[in-house]
Design a protein around this motif. Sequence first.
Motif, short mmCIF file in Angstrom:
data_model
loop_
_atom_site.label_atom_id
_atom_site.label_comp_id
_atom_site.label_asym_id
_atom_site.label_seq_id
_atom_site.Cartn_x
_atom_site.Cartn_y
_atom_site.Cartn_z
N PHE A 1 4.23 8.17 -10.29
CA PHE A 1 3.36 8.22 -9.11
C PHE A 1 3.72 9.49 -8.35
O PHE A 1 4.89 9.74 -8.05
CB PHE A 1 3.56 7.00 -8.21
CG PHE A 1 2.75 7.06 -6.94
CD1 PHE A 1 1.37 6.88 -6.98
CD2 PHE A 1 3.35 7.29 -5.72
CE1 PHE A 1 0.61 6.95 -5.81
CE2 PHE A 1 2.62 7.36 -4.55
CZ PHE A 1 1.24 7.18 -4.60
N TYR A 2 2.68 10.28 -8.05
CA TYR A 2 2.91 11.59 -7.45
C TYR A 2 2.59 11.60 -5.96
O TYR A 2 1.60 11.01 -5.52
CB TYR A 2 2.02 12.65 -8.12
CG TYR A 2 2.28 12.82 -9.59
CD1 TYR A 2 3.28 13.68 -10.06
CD2 TYR A 2 1.53 12.13 -10.54
CE1 TYR A 2 3.52 13.85 -11.41
CE2 TYR A 2 1.76 12.29 -11.89
CZ TYR A 2 2.75 13.14 -12.32
OH TYR A 2 2.98 13.29 -13.67
N GLU A 3 3.43 12.32 -5.22
CA GLU A 3 3.13 12.66 -3.84
C GLU A 3 3.28 14.16 -3.67
O GLU A 3 3.92 14.83 -4.49
CB GLU A 3 4.12 11.96 -2.88
CG GLU A 3 4.08 10.45 -2.92
CD GLU A 3 5.11 9.86 -1.98
OE1 GLU A 3 4.84 9.80 -0.76
OE2 GLU A 3 6.20 9.49 -2.46
N LEU B 1 6.41 18.99 -5.14
CA LEU B 1 6.08 17.82 -5.95
C LEU B 1 7.12 16.73 -5.73
O LEU B 1 8.31 16.95 -5.92
CB LEU B 1 6.04 18.23 -7.42
CG LEU B 1 5.58 17.18 -8.43
CD1 LEU B 1 4.14 16.78 -8.17
CD2 LEU B 1 5.73 17.72 -9.86
N ILE B 2 6.63 15.55 -5.34
CA ILE B 2 7.48 14.38 -5.09
C ILE B 2 7.08 13.29 -6.08
O ILE B 2 5.89 13.02 -6.25
CB ILE B 2 7.32 13.86 -3.65
CG1 ILE B 2 7.48 14.99 -2.62
CG2 ILE B 2 8.28 12.72 -3.37
CD1 ILE B 2 8.84 15.63 -2.60
N ILE B 3 8.06 12.65 -6.72
CA ILE B 3 7.72 11.68 -7.77
C ILE B 3 8.44 10.35 -7.58
O ILE B 3 9.54 10.29 -7.04
CB ILE B 3 8.08 12.23 -9.16
CG1 ILE B 3 9.57 12.56 -9.27
CG2 ILE B 3 7.23 13.47 -9.49
CD1 ILE B 3 10.08 12.82 -10.67
N SER C 1 0.84 -1.19 0.00
CA SER C 1 0.00 0.00 0.00
C SER C 1 0.88 1.25 0.00
O SER C 1 2.10 1.18 0.23
CB SER C 1 -0.89 0.03 1.24
OG SER C 1 -0.09 0.18 2.42
N TYR C 2 0.25 2.39 -0.22
CA TYR C 2 0.96 3.66 -0.17
C TYR C 2 1.52 3.91 1.23
O TYR C 2 2.63 4.43 1.38
CB TYR C 2 0.03 4.79 -0.61
CG TYR C 2 0.62 6.18 -0.47
CD1 TYR C 2 1.91 6.46 -0.91
CD2 TYR C 2 -0.12 7.21 0.08
CE1 TYR C 2 2.46 7.74 -0.78
CE2 TYR C 2 0.41 8.50 0.21
CZ TYR C 2 1.70 8.74 -0.22
OH TYR C 2 2.23 10.01 -0.08
N ILE D 1 -2.69 11.81 -4.60
CA ILE D 1 -3.56 12.67 -5.39
C ILE D 1 -4.96 12.84 -4.79
O ILE D 1 -5.56 13.92 -4.91
CB ILE D 1 -3.66 12.13 -6.84
CG1 ILE D 1 -4.29 13.18 -7.77
CG2 ILE D 1 -4.42 10.82 -6.90
CD1 ILE D 1 -3.45 14.39 -7.97
N GLY D 2 -5.47 11.83 -4.13
CA GLY D 2 -6.84 11.91 -3.62
C GLY D 2 -7.04 12.88 -2.48
O GLY D 2 -8.17 13.24 -2.14
#
Length: 498
Positions: A298-300, A328-330, A57-58, A317-318
């Motif tokens: 995938f963005y954070e 921006l974290i990728i 999971s994230y 994103i949600g």
Amino acid sequence: MNTKSILAKPFAKAIQKRVYKWAANPVKTQEKVFKKLIRQATKTTFGRDHNFGQIKSYEDFKKNVPVRDYEGLKSYIELILNGQSDVLWKGMPLYFAKTSGTTSGAKYIPLTKASMPCHTKAARNALLLYIAETGNADFVNGKLIFLQGSPIIDEKNGIKTGRLSGIVAHYVPNYLQSNRMPSWETNCIEDWETKVNAIVEETVTEDMTLISGIPSWVQMYFEKLQAKTGKNISTIFPNFNLFVYGGVNYEPYRNKFEKMIGKRVDSIELFPASEGFFAYQDKQNEKGMLLLLNNGIFYEFIKADEFFEESPERISIGDVELGVNYVLIISTNAGLWAYNIGDTVAFTSLKPYRIIVTGRIKHFISAFGEHVIAKEVEHALQAATKDTAVSVSEFTVAPQTNPANGLPYHEWFIDFEKEPEDMAGFISIIDNAMQKQNSYYFDLIEGKILRTLVISRVQKDGFSAYMKSIGKLGGQNKVPRLSNDRKIADGLQQFLIK
């Protein structure tokens, strides 16, 4: 009508439908990207070091993978440079995109077999969504120019290495090769001024329909065209109707561009970087660029105000909100993991997710706790030039913490194309706009900690001369809108109007 433009329209509609399908399911789309990235990198050195096999999971990801910048990832890059495979991503990178670092010197950003198509398809889709929205495909029939870095590729321990724009030049599709300018030989010229002069000679008699590049360098190209011909750009290129740009905000340049061109042309904003292609403008009349959630990234997000705290909250994103300034974290299919690219963004829409670039987390002014960001200074300058004849070629802002006399202040370095008749009034508009946007700045002015900003006038083309003096003229290089020290300010002193 040319065959290319006829075929482009149904293809554009098909791509538009595909793009808005994933855009309508943002959380699900990002979950798929996240799971695929973790699965494909589980057996890499980085994946084993960070327990990718146990990440379901994230939340697991956040526990196992800390946020890093290039320095934090450098040891893994060095393993690749030493010939080791399966380090950050499966196999070896196709390329290293070489970029200018600050503390780390040159940075080598991996580009992989999985990530390269993400760069090229995003650029293509930006044009296709414009065609689908406007019905204008005529530009594909004329000549297209991309002001970019040299496509010459070097090698670093067996891996091809170059500037991103130069690498991407090798991937221009065949159906655009006959339209593309400048010539390969001209594109390989390293000296930027020599290169732009050669581009002018090659293009001045051509039917240019699309022009692309960082606004400041396109401005130089336009100025040289005008100096050679004595005509505005739309007279030289009557079918020029689309400007594609990225790297900096176009708005501070728009008025000057429209005067140089002689008409308003459509524009498309892109957000590419060596680390990934993140967003593009999908609508002409909507603010912001569509965040590419289905592009191998995938963005954070971390709130910029909290970024330098010991344990700032990371969200996906949600959970983002409108109008908040985020770092921006990728994590990408090139093998960058929880990677801080240094850019800050804010969301202008959540259906679909659109962003604007607000600045750089390292490019801000907070010498007195004011937390001023690029978006604020750009907006303030636009407020002062709106509906006036004042025209600005380039600018940057720095704090003056130790003035010879009086209170400290923010110093604005501006190269005016046309200066204001009432400089004091012009300064007042900018300063009031800054106070309205930034409550910290307002408090500092009200509390007499800071005095009203000061403008230092830069000579015509002084910014270009400064960039040349530090070896960063042209290509993807650009002057930061603001900085928290006096390094740029000191470098500009020799180019000021005394």
